[in-house]
Enzyme design. Structure first.
Site, PDB file in Angstrom:
ATOM      1  N   PRO A   2      15.810  10.555  -5.774  1.00 46.52           N
ATOM      2  CG  PRO A   2      14.800  12.609  -6.137  1.00 46.52           C
ATOM      3  CD  PRO A   2      14.573  11.274  -5.490  1.00 46.52           C
ATOM      4  CD  GLU A   3      21.911   8.800  -6.523  1.00 45.05           C
ATOM      5  OE1 GLU A   3      22.837   8.744  -5.699  1.00 45.05           O
ATOM      6  OE2 GLU A   3      21.308   7.798  -6.937  1.00 45.05           O
ATOM      7  CE  LYS A  51      19.399   9.828  -1.243  1.00 42.56           C
ATOM      8  NZ  LYS A  51      19.001   8.451  -1.611  1.00 42.56           N
ATOM      9  NE  ARG A 250      16.535   1.667  -2.818  1.00 42.88           N
ATOM     10  CZ  ARG A 250      17.120   2.837  -2.618  1.00 42.88           C
ATOM     11  NH1 ARG A 250      18.126   3.216  -3.387  1.00 42.88           N
ATOM     12  NH2 ARG A 250      16.721   3.637  -1.653  1.00 42.88           N
TER      13      ARG A 250
END
Length: 282
Positions: A2-3, A51, A250
């Site tokens: 999650p951002e 985060k 990524r």
């Protein structure tokens, strides 16, 4: 993963549900803290730090959790059916008279003294959505390793806390540079850092990580998730590749026309509207 804006919303929901409430039940289903006795303590607040999530309890204790890829916190009112996953996936449970906060698949569950929170989050850079936000310090940290690829530097939570892969890709597009461009080549790093904070601030109370200002599905991002589709700015098909070393690599996305800088010689880009190549007239 999650951002930071997603974690901010999770913290806000948990804070609304738990803050000021007495714990009537509490279980930490991890070996290190399986015997922790938290029932009877009052929840003071739930705050995000990048985060990370910090649930502070009276008596000077903090429950530190992190969602990473698969973690999830849900709050269920008394009598409501739990639907976040099977019981064996529950890692934390905080019950009050109002209901129960349930943490599913949490890869990080750590109970520590509130005074020792820096052990868990002290390494983080300025929080894009936090009271400690310091753009000057964020720029200093970003440029400390000027030869590092831009996307990797943006993702490093030690530089500035809260950016995930969506924003890293979108910020590279906004900067007009490919994800592999050395961060030291940023012409105006202060502007990019400011834009990063603006993006997360605009999205902290809504889902979708909208970076274009257009909330319609399929129009929310400049390049992220748009492989083979036309760039919204110039209609050149967006390309995609991988950056970093497995298993921490990524997916990256970029427009080969709007973004200058190094890129892999072989990339994937499914044919999209507007053809392959540069748009007419430029």
């Amino acid at each position: 993963m999650p951002e930071g804006d997603s974690v901010y919303r999770v913290a806000a929901r948990l804070h609304e549900a738990l803050a000021g409430q007495l714990l009537t039940a509490a279980e930490l289903r991890v070996p290190a803290h399986a015997t922790a006795a938290l029932a009877g303590r009052r929840v003071l607040e739930v705050v995000p730090r990048g985060k990370h999530l910090l649930t502070r309890l009276e008596g000077g204790l903090t429950l530190h959790t992190h969602l990473r890829m698969d973690g999830r916190w849900e709050f269920y009112r008394t009598g409501e059916r739990w639907s976040g996953g099977p019981a064996w996936q529950i890692r934390a449970l905080l019950g009050t008279e109002r209901g129960t906060a349930v943490g599913y698949r949490l890869p990080v569950v750590e109970l520590l003294r509130t005074a020792d929170e820096d052990r868990a989050v002290g390494h983080l850079g300025p929080d894009l959505l936090g009271p400690d936000w310091d753009p000057v310090e964020a720029v200093r940290r970003l440029l400390a390793r000027p030869g590092r690829p831009l996307a990797e530097a943006l993702l490093d939570q030690r530089n500035l806390a809260g950016i995930g892969n969506v924003y890293a890709n979108e910020l590279c597009f906004v900067a007009g540079l490919t994800p592999w461009t050395a961060v030291g080549e940023l012409p105006h790093p202060d502007r990019l850092v400011e834009r990063a904070q603006q993006m997360l601030e605009a999205n902290k109370l809504r889902s979708g990580h909208i970076t274009t200002g257009d909330t319609r599905p399929g129009h929310r991002h400049w390049v992220y998730g748009r492989a083979g589709r036309p760039c919204p700015r110039c209609v050149t098909p967006v390309r995609t590749g991988r950056q970093g070393d497995p298993p921490l690599d990524r997916a990256v996305f970029w427009c080969p026309y709007c973004q200058r800088g190094p890129a892999p010689a072989v990339t994937s880009a499914r044919p999209g509207r507007g053809g392959a190549g540069r748009p007419p007239g430029r």
